[in-house]
Design an enzyme around this catalytic site. Structure first.
Site, PDB file in Angstrom:
ATOM      1  N   ASP A 178     -32.871   2.651 -10.188  1.00 15.98           N
ATOM      2  CA  ASP A 178     -32.280   1.405 -10.527  1.00 15.98           C
ATOM      3  C   ASP A 178     -32.760   0.529 -11.397  1.00 15.98           C
ATOM      4  O   ASP A 178     -33.997   0.964 -11.748  1.00 15.98           O
ATOM      5  CB  ASP A 178     -32.213   0.428  -9.068  1.00 15.98           C
ATOM      6  N   TYR A 236     -42.139   9.415  -4.853  1.00 18.27           N
ATOM      7  CA  TYR A 236     -42.240   8.175  -5.119  1.00 18.27           C
ATOM      8  C   TYR A 236     -43.415   7.536  -4.698  1.00 18.27           C
ATOM      9  O   TYR A 236     -43.977   7.655  -3.782  1.00 18.27           O
ATOM     10  CB  TYR A 236     -41.163   7.420  -4.613  1.00 18.27           C
TER      11      TYR A 236
END
Length: 391
Positions: free
Chosen positions: A120, A192
């Protein structure tokens, strides 16, 4: 030298650089193949936040569209602050858009770049992976197909044009892969990291847009217990944001951990250097070097109690360090905003706004309205996309 020879030399010097000439391989006289419409499956984006393992095998094999093209697997790192995400969007600066522009300038024709993982706006990547098909056409003889560029040539050339852009994205690796290799569907797992800076003072300007600042102290032991509840095969509906395209909320979370690390901007004092270095000069991690147990950090020097050398008034111009924590999440694929929603819950547990029992209740609720607000994008980093060793 004759006048004719001199004129020929001048003409050669004025001729523009052609990357195809840097490869000594002989040209292959092949007709340029046609490129049919892109399959809808290629338009899908996956990632940290969207299911990356779904889709039929035919979709995964939709890559071999250009019979004479070489498919490259490209790893890129980028600071996501000035990107409107990774996906191509009209009139927006995106990772895919910038990469396609750089490849176009390099080879002189448009290409389509497909990412393994979607990020994003504001999310960073230490290594996101894409694939791209490149057909090397001679610029001197249009229509003549030449042998593919060496991966090293591709890396240097694309980085040359990326550097002329904002300089916040870079190709870190390039590999040649089979025509049917798909960066998204062939991924085995994604990792992540999320950075948290804990301390009452505002973070340094050098940390801006690189971590989530938490003014309160964090109870790391409670956060670790919460991680243990979330790890495993579960229905993660409570960590699935609206708009998620995944077919099922059931996922297997292979790893979720919280670890204290050195702050990004860490400049050790003389005492800290002596504590951190081994006789051979290599770095030795120690609790005293990181921070004290009080969480107040240190200024010019650090002690095992964590108190600064000026208990009632720190040295002028010196700032107390923040404690830095990294949340690591690893799985084959994630739901939309799953990582940031989990970090938001871990933070709430660390500050005492939620309890360990609340974590179980939130999991059982199976609705995103039950979870605390998700963590901001600035602290999230796509760290690694793993493939089979053959790549």
């Amino acid at each position: 030298m004759s006048a004719a020879s001199s004129a020929g030399a001048d003409a050669a010097r004025k001729r523009p650089f052609d990357p195809s000439l840097s490869d000594p391989s002989p040209p292959c006289k092949l007709q340029r193949s046609s490129q049919p419409d892109i399959s809808p499956a290629e338009k899908l984006e996956s990632a940290a936040d969207v299911d990356g393992a779904s889709g039929a095998e035919s979709e995964a094999m939709c890559g071999a569209r250009i019979s004479r093209a070489q498919r490259y697997l490209v790893a890129v790192e980028y600071a996501g602050t000035r990107f409107s995400g990774s996906q191509q969007q009209p009139d927006k600066r995106t990772v895919v858009g910038v990469l396609e522009e750089a490849f176009h300038k390099f080879i002189g024709q448009p290409v389509s770049v497909f990412c393994s993982s979607r990020t994003d706006s504001g999310v960073h990547a230490l290594s996101n992976v894409c694939h791209v098909d490149v057909e090397r056409i001679s610029k001197r003889k249009p229509g003549e197909v030449l042998p593919p560029h060496d991966p090293g040539v591709v890396k240097r050339a694309v980085n040359h044009f990326l550097h002329k852009n904002e300089g916040d994205i870079m190709v870190t690796d390039v590999r040649c892969v089979a025509p049917d290799f798909h960066a998204r569907y062939k991924a085995l797992e994604r990792t992540y990291h999320y950075r948290l800076l804990c301390g009452p003072e505002r973070p340094s300007i050098f940390e801006k847009n690189s971590a989530w600042h938490i003014p309160e102290d964090l109870n790391i032991q409670d956060m670790k217990k919460a991680c243990n509840i979330l790890v495993g095969h579960h229905d993660f509906s409570s960590f699935r944001a609206i708009g998620c395209q995944a077919k099922s909320p059931v996922k297997t979370l292979d790893e979720l951990t919280v670890t204290e690390v050195f702050p990004f901007m860490f400049f050790p004092s003389s005492l800290e250097r002596s504590e951190m270095e081994s006789p051979d000069g290599s770095l030795v991690y120690s609790g005293a070097s990181l921070t004290g147990s009080s969480g107040e950090g240190s200024d010019a020097s650090s002690t095992t109690s964590g108190k600064s050398e000026c208990e009632n008034g720190q040295e002028f111009g010196k700032r107390l360090r923040h404690r830095c924590f990294v949340v690591t999440a690893r799985a084959q694929s994630f739901l939309y905003h799953q990582v940031r929603l989990m970090v938001g819950l871990l933070k709430a547990v660390g500050t005492g706004d939620r309890t360990i029992a609340d974590v179980e209740r939130i999991m059982d609720a199976k609705t995103v309205t039950a979870v605390p607000p998700m963590a901001p994008a600035c602290g999230l980093y796509l760290a690694n996309v793993k493939y089979d060793p053959i790549v």
